[in-house]
Design a protein around this motif. Sequence first.
Motif, PDB file in Angstrom:
ATOM      1  N   PHE A 148      -7.486 -22.471  40.246  1.00  0.00           N
ATOM      2  CA  PHE A 148      -6.336 -22.151  40.114  1.00  0.00           C
ATOM      3  C   PHE A 148      -5.714 -22.749  38.661  1.00  0.00           C
ATOM      4  CE2 PHE A 148      -7.262 -21.511  44.474  1.00  0.00           C
ATOM      5  CZ  PHE A 148      -6.678 -20.339  44.863  1.00  0.00           C
ATOM      6  N   PHE A 149      -5.074 -22.005  37.984  1.00  0.00           N
ATOM      7  CA  PHE A 149      -4.220 -22.578  36.752  1.00  0.00           C
ATOM      8  C   PHE A 149      -2.786 -23.023  37.112  1.00  0.00           C
ATOM      9  CE2 PHE A 149      -1.522 -19.037  35.628  1.00  0.00           C
ATOM     10  CZ  PHE A 149      -2.377 -17.859  36.222  1.00  0.00           C
ATOM     11  N   GLY A 150      -2.130 -23.198  35.993  1.00  0.00           N
ATOM     12  CA  GLY A 150      -0.772 -24.000  36.185  1.00  0.00           C
ATOM     13  C   GLY A 150       0.318 -22.860  36.068  1.00  0.00           C
ATOM     14  N   GLY A 151       1.658 -23.558  35.761  1.00  0.00           N
ATOM     15  CA  GLY A 151       2.514 -22.716  35.432  1.00  0.00           C
ATOM     16  C   GLY A 151       3.246 -22.035  36.777  1.00  0.00           C
ATOM     17  N   ASN A 152       4.266 -21.218  36.485  1.00  0.00           N
ATOM     18  CA  ASN A 152       4.843 -20.377  37.364  1.00  0.00           C
ATOM     19  C   ASN A 152       5.212 -18.894  36.758  1.00  0.00           C
ATOM     20  OD1 ASN A 152       6.811 -22.901  37.400  1.00  0.00           O
ATOM     21  ND2 ASN A 152       7.719 -20.984  37.151  1.00  0.00           N
ATOM     22  N   HIS A 205      -4.732 -26.762  38.492  1.00  0.00           N
ATOM     23  CA  HIS A 205      -4.576 -27.695  37.308  1.00  0.00           C
ATOM     24  C   HIS A 205      -2.885 -27.546  37.143  1.00  0.00           C
ATOM     25  CE1 HIS A 205      -3.169 -27.487  32.833  1.00  0.00           C
ATOM     26  NE2 HIS A 205      -3.583 -28.797  33.168  1.00  0.00           N
ATOM     27  N   SER A 206      -2.388 -28.852  37.302  1.00  0.00           N
ATOM     28  CA  SER A 206      -0.800 -28.605  36.853  1.00  0.00           C
ATOM     29  C   SER A 206      -0.195 -27.957  38.224  1.00  0.00           C
ATOM     30  CB  SER A 206      -0.440 -27.938  35.826  1.00  0.00           C
ATOM     31  OG  SER A 206       0.712 -28.313  35.206  1.00  0.00           O
ATOM     32  N   ARG A 207       0.491 -26.987  38.231  1.00  0.00           N
ATOM     33  CA  ARG A 207       1.078 -26.508  39.204  1.00  0.00           C
ATOM     34  C   ARG A 207       0.147 -25.925  40.190  1.00  0.00           C
ATOM     35  NH1 ARG A 207       6.272 -27.422  38.789  1.00  0.00           N
ATOM     36  NH2 ARG A 207       7.634 -26.137  37.736  1.00  0.00           N
ATOM     37  N   THR A 211       3.469 -31.650  38.947  1.00  0.00           N
ATOM     38  CA  THR A 211       4.067 -31.206  40.118  1.00  0.00           C
ATOM     39  C   THR A 211       3.636 -31.865  41.338  1.00  0.00           C
ATOM     40  OG1 THR A 211       3.613 -29.016  38.973  1.00  0.00           O
ATOM     41  CG2 THR A 211       4.295 -28.983  41.382  1.00  0.00           C
ATOM     42  N   LEU A 212       2.485 -32.397  41.572  1.00  0.00           N
ATOM     43  CA  LEU A 212       2.275 -33.044  42.719  1.00  0.00           C
ATOM     44  C   LEU A 212       2.289 -34.422  43.008  1.00  0.00           C
ATOM     45  CD1 LEU A 212       0.776 -33.151  45.451  1.00  0.00           C
ATOM     46  CD2 LEU A 212      -1.501 -33.251  44.436  1.00  0.00           C
ATOM     47  N   ALA A 213       2.111 -35.119  41.769  1.00  0.00           N
ATOM     48  CA  ALA A 213       2.211 -36.530  41.545  1.00  0.00           C
ATOM     49  C   ALA A 213       3.590 -37.123  41.779  1.00  0.00           C
ATOM     50  CB  ALA A 213       1.646 -37.112  40.185  1.00  0.00           C
TER      51      ALA A 213
END
Lengths: 292, 295
Positions: free
Chosen positions: A30-34, A106-108, A134-136
Amino acid sequence: MPMTNPKWIDVDGVKTRYFEAGSGEPLVLFFGGNFGSDEASNSAIVWNWNFDGLAQWYRVFAVDKLGQGFTDNPKRDEDYTMAAVVNHAHGFLRALGLRHVHLAGHSRGGYLVCRLTLEHPEIVKSCTIIDSATLAPGVERNEIVFAGNPHPLLSREGQRWVYERYSYNPKIVTEDWLDESMAVCALPKYRESVRKMKEEGLNGRMFLPQLQRQKRDTHARINELGMRRPTQLVWGFNDPTAPISMGYALYRMIAAHERQAYLRVLNEAGHYSFREHPKAFNETVHGFIQSL
Amino acid sequence: MAMPAASEKWIDINGVKTRYFEKGSGPTVMLVFGGNFGAPDAASSAAVWDTNFEWLASRFHVIAIDKLGQGHTDNPLRDEDYRIHAAVDHGYAFLERLGLRNVHLVGHSRGGYYVTRLTLEHPEIVASCTCIDSNTTAPGRGLNEIVLANPPGEPLSRECQKWTYEKYAYSYHHITADLLDANMKVAALPKTRAAIEKMEKQKLKTSLFLPDLQKGRMQVFAWLRDKGMPRPTNIIWGYNDPTAPFEQGVALYELTMQRTPVAQFHVVNEAGHHVFREQPAIFNEILRGWIAGLA
C-alpha cells in the motif's frame, strides 16, 4: 515500467485498480498519500522498482487505495476519512479471498497496514511499516518541507518539486513516475476529490481531525495490546518529512509489546526509501518474512 | 549444537598456531567473536557462532577464527602484543595467508571493533563490514563493569561463565551445554591461564591493552567523522543489550551514516548482547539480505 498489466475488481461498489504478479505467499503493498491531495497524485506505480523483484519470491499485489490512482473516489462525503480507506483495503483483501497476508505500507499506507493488523489480525501474517509519520508519535514535517512550492500545484513541475523534496537522491523521481502522476491528476474523479477536500473543506473539517483521533486510538491499541503480529519498521535515515527520530519513537512503542519487532534503517534514503535502494529494501522485506 | 568438528582447521600465522573453522562455498564471510585474551570471566571462542555457522555455511564460504590469544589460538608471542591492534594484525595476516579477497567481515562486541579496524586499514580485501553490539566501537561507555561485576565461583569456572552469559542476555535459551563445554575446554588450556596472568597479575590490561584501545577508538571516531567507512557498513544491535545499550548503537550508526554511503542499521527486539545466538533466524536473514542487497 514493469507494472503494465493492471487488474480491476469491484470492492463494495468501488472500482479498484491493482497489480498482481508472482506466486507464493501473498504480499500486499500500500503506497502513501491520500485522495484529493493538491501536492502529489501518487499511485501504486510508485512501487515499480520493487514490484518485479518481490514477485520473484511472493505473490505480490500493489493496490490503488480508495480515491487514489485509478481507483474510484469514496461514494459518500463521510467516507473521506482514513478509516474508510482502511475499510476499503480490508474489502479488497476479502474480495480477493486473501488470508494470511504479509502487509507492507508506506507513509499513510504504513498507518493503513498497522490498522489492518490491529483490526484484523486473523488475516495478517506480518506487517512492514515504511517511513510513516502518519503512524509514528510526533508531528510530520510535510508542511515545512513543502512550503513555498514555486510551481503550480499538481503541475508536472509542481509534483516533481514535491517528490524531489521527499528524496535524498532526486534521480529517483523518474519521468515514468511523473507521467503516471499526471495521468491520475487528469482524471475527472481526481479533480473532484481535490475539489471536495479543498474547496468543500473536507480535508480540514473531517479527514485530518478524524485521522488525528484515530491515530490516538491506534497508539492506545499498540500500547495496550501490542501489534500481535511480527512487525518491522523500515526507515530512510535522511527522510525529511518523517525524521528517523519518529522511527525510534514508533519502534519503542511497538517493541514494548511485540516480540518480533525490528527496526531497519537504510542510509542515503529519503521518504521513498524503497525507491532509493530497491534491492536493499526488497532483501529487507524478504529476510524478515523468511525469518518468521 | 556444537561446531562441526570436520570444519576445524589449524594454520601457523607468524609463529602463532591459529585455529579456525571453515565451511561452505560462495562469497566469503568471516566471523569474529568478542572479548579479549586474559579475561577471567569468560573463555569464549569461535564456538560462540555454533547457532549460525551451519546455516551461513549453506549459503556462504564461512570462516570463524579464534582470535590471537583466544579460543585455541596461541597467545601473543611478546608482551607488547597484548593489544587489540595486534589481534587485528594477526587477523589481517590470517586473511593474507589464506589469500582471501572480497571478504564480508562480521564482528561481535570487541570483534566489531576488530572488523571495523580491518576495514579501515585494509579496505582492499574487504567487501563489507558488519558490526554487532559493539560498545568497543560505539561512542559512549558500555555497562560491562557494572553488569558483569562480581561473578560467582572461581574465575573461568563453569558457574562463573554461565553467570556471565546470563548477565549479557535477554533470554537464556542459547546458553547451552555445548557452549559452556567449549568454553571450559578453552579455560583448561595452560595458555588461557598464562594470558590471565599477563593481563591481570602483570597488569598488561591497565598499562597497555586499555590505553592502546582507547587511543584506537579515538582514531576510529575521527575516521568515521571525517571520511566514513571505505566499504559498505552494516550495524546490528540487540534492543535489550544490557552492556552495550541501544543508545550506543544509535550513536554509532548515526555517526557512521554521516559519511558512509552504503550503510544499514538493524535492531532486533528481545535480544541481549549475543543477538545472533538469541535470535538466529532473523540475524541470519539480516546478514544474508545485507550481502544479497550489495550484489
